[in-house]
Design a protein around this motif. Structure first.
Motif, PDB file in Angstrom:
ATOM      1  N   ILE A  59     -10.745 -22.776  -1.127  1.00 20.27           N
ATOM      2  CA  ILE A  59      -9.598 -23.562  -0.666  1.00 20.27           C
ATOM      3  C   ILE A  59      -9.477 -23.381   0.838  1.00 20.27           C
ATOM      4  CG2 ILE A  59      -7.084 -23.850  -0.773  1.00 20.27           C
ATOM      5  CD1 ILE A  59      -7.175 -22.556  -3.565  1.00 20.27           C
ATOM      6  N   GLY A  60      -9.216 -24.475   1.540  1.00 18.56           N
ATOM      7  CA  GLY A  60      -8.862 -24.398   2.948  1.00 18.56           C
ATOM      8  C   GLY A  60      -7.353 -24.359   3.078  1.00 18.56           C
ATOM      9  N   CYS A  61      -6.841 -23.366   3.797  1.00 12.95           N
ATOM     10  CA  CYS A  61      -5.400 -23.260   4.024  1.00 12.95           C
ATOM     11  C   CYS A  61      -5.186 -22.942   5.490  1.00 12.95           C
ATOM     12  CB  CYS A  61      -4.791 -22.184   3.130  1.00 12.95           C
ATOM     13  SG  CYS A  61      -2.992 -22.043   3.294  1.00 12.95           S
ATOM     14  N   ASP A  91      -8.889 -19.235   5.977  1.00 14.29           N
ATOM     15  CA  ASP A  91      -7.910 -19.568   7.009  1.00 14.29           C
ATOM     16  C   ASP A  91      -8.513 -20.679   7.870  1.00 14.29           C
ATOM     17  OD1 ASP A  91      -5.812 -19.602   8.787  1.00 14.29           O
ATOM     18  OD2 ASP A  91      -6.500 -17.866   9.916  1.00 14.29           O
ATOM     19  N   GLY A  92      -8.468 -21.886   7.358  1.00 15.87           N
ATOM     20  CA  GLY A  92      -9.089 -23.029   8.031  1.00 15.87           C
ATOM     21  C   GLY A  92      -9.089 -24.234   7.110  1.00 15.87           C
ATOM     22  N   GLN A  93      -9.997 -25.141   7.370  1.00 19.27           N
ATOM     23  CA  GLN A  93     -10.003 -26.415   6.654  1.00 19.27           C
ATOM     24  C   GLN A  93     -11.097 -26.474   5.587  1.00 19.27           C
ATOM     25  OE1 GLN A  93      -7.436 -28.171   7.544  1.00 19.27           O
ATOM     26  NE2 GLN A  93      -7.036 -26.944   9.376  1.00 19.27           N
ATOM     27  N   ILE A 148     -14.738 -25.021   7.278  1.00 17.72           N
ATOM     28  CA  ILE A 148     -15.320 -23.732   6.920  1.00 17.72           C
ATOM     29  C   ILE A 148     -15.208 -23.434   5.433  1.00 17.72           C
ATOM     30  CG2 ILE A 148     -13.184 -22.482   7.482  1.00 17.72           C
ATOM     31  CD1 ILE A 148     -15.035 -20.215   8.544  1.00 17.72           C
ATOM     32  N   ALA A 149     -14.107 -23.849   4.779  1.00 19.68           N
ATOM     33  CA  ALA A 149     -13.944 -23.569   3.348  1.00 19.68           C
ATOM     34  C   ALA A 149     -14.969 -24.349   2.517  1.00 19.68           C
ATOM     35  CB  ALA A 149     -12.534 -23.915   2.904  1.00 19.68           C
ATOM     36  N   SER A 150     -15.180 -25.610   2.857  1.00 21.62           N
ATOM     37  CA  SER A 150     -16.163 -26.406   2.129  1.00 21.62           C
ATOM     38  C   SER A 150     -17.581 -25.916   2.407  1.00 21.62           C
ATOM     39  CB  SER A 150     -16.032 -27.879   2.502  1.00 21.62           C
ATOM     40  OG  SER A 150     -14.786 -28.391   2.087  1.00 21.62           O
ATOM     41  N   HIS A 151     -17.840 -25.568   3.662  1.00 26.21           N
ATOM     42  CA  HIS A 151     -19.166 -25.076   4.049  1.00 26.21           C
ATOM     43  C   HIS A 151     -19.494 -23.811   3.255  1.00 26.21           C
ATOM     44  CE1 HIS A 151     -22.050 -24.775   7.756  1.00 26.21           C
ATOM     45  NE2 HIS A 151     -22.665 -24.468   6.628  1.00 26.21           N
ATOM     46  N   PHE A 162      -1.424 -26.283   5.705  1.00 26.03           N
ATOM     47  CA  PHE A 162      -2.244 -27.471   5.473  1.00 26.03           C
ATOM     48  C   PHE A 162      -3.351 -27.106   4.495  1.00 26.03           C
ATOM     49  CE2 PHE A 162      -0.016 -27.936   9.395  1.00 26.03           C
ATOM     50  CZ  PHE A 162       0.350 -29.262   9.431  1.00 26.03           C
ATOM     51  N   VAL A 163      -3.197 -27.582   3.268  1.00 28.57           N
ATOM     52  CA  VAL A 163      -4.088 -27.214   2.174  1.00 28.57           C
ATOM     53  C   VAL A 163      -5.084 -28.341   1.935  1.00 28.57           C
ATOM     54  CG1 VAL A 163      -4.225 -26.542  -0.254  1.00 28.57           C
ATOM     55  CG2 VAL A 163      -2.226 -25.888   1.119  1.00 28.57           C
ATOM     56  N   SER A 164      -6.345 -27.971   1.789  1.00 25.52           N
ATOM     57  CA  SER A 164      -7.352 -28.968   1.443  1.00 25.52           C
ATOM     58  C   SER A 164      -8.390 -28.367   0.510  1.00 25.52           C
ATOM     59  CB  SER A 164      -8.029 -29.549   2.694  1.00 25.52           C
ATOM     60  OG  SER A 164      -8.625 -28.538   3.484  1.00 25.52           O
TER      61      SER A 164
END
Length: 222
Positions: free
Chosen positions: A134-136, A109-111, A121-124, A179-181
């Motif tokens: 996935i960041g959503c 639940d973040g980027q 947070i998702a990439s980290h 917002f998906v990344s």
């Protein structure tokens, strides 16, 4: 976990860590067979200065919960825009270690890379644990976009400094987009496909919705 770094760091040190780890993010599909998908959420009880990190693991086909864990901890890092992972990930990593079923994909639940230094947070989390993520996010952190049409599956690129850093995706008809990344080891196209699959009825994917429910229930018991 494949990479370790200190968490009790200054703002300058945290930014340096992000800059280095961002170089390790993989934005292409490196996925095995996805049997289990996890959702992560973190909530706060400001009165007690505690935070709750919750993880739910779903069967990727039925979307039924098959495992979960939660960790309560004292808030140890201040809220600084763009450095949320330093506040939330220590508890998330503890909760992740408690799972009996290891997820093949994690939705945060973040980027992901839709972040000033391409390390939300998702990439980290993805880089630290070498797991597809996935960041959503419910809102954007950076970037500009055109509003997608009101049809489920409609999407528009999220752009920052001329680069596509994510997708603004309608998961249901006539609802606000998410917002998906890319987090790590997944392409943006595949990430959007998974978010749609995980959102059969509501705006937010079941992973996020159920993790948020767990956090809310635990906080009420604090």
């Amino acid at each position: 976990m494949h990479i370790l770094h200190a968490w009790n760091v200054s703002k300058t040190e945290a930014i340096q860590i992000q800059t280095q780890l961002a170089k390790l993010v993989i934005t292409e599909d490196q996925l095995s067979d996805i049997k289990y998908v996890a959702g992560i959420d973190v909530g706060y009880d400001e009165q007690t200065k505690k935070q709750v990190a919750a993880i739910v693991v779903l069967d990727a086909q039925s979307l039924q919960v098959i495992d979960s864990s939660q960790v309560k901890s004292v808030i140890s890092f201040p809220y600084i825009r763009g450095l949320l992972s330093f506040r939330e990930l220590p508890g998330v990593l503890q909760a992740l270690a408690q799972l009996k079923v290891k997820p093949d994909l994690i939705v945060c639940d973040g980027q992901g890379i839709a972040h000033p230094r391409h390390l939300g947070i998702a990439s980290h989390l993805g880089v630290l644990c070498n797991i597809p993520t996935i960041g959503c996010g419910k809102t954007k952190l950076i970037g500009t976009y055109q509003e997608p049409s009101n049809i489920r599956g409609a999407q528009e690129p999220l752009i920052h400094k001329g680069e596509i850093i994510g997708s603004v995706l309608k998961t249901q008809n006539k609802v606000k987009p998410v917002f998906v990344s890319v987090g790590h080891r997944i392409s943006l196209q595949t990430a959007c496909q998974w978010i749609l699959k995980l959102s059969p009825r509501y705006r937010l994917p079941e992973t996020t919705r159920l993790a948020h429910r767990m956090v809310r229930n635990v906080i009420q018991e604090i």
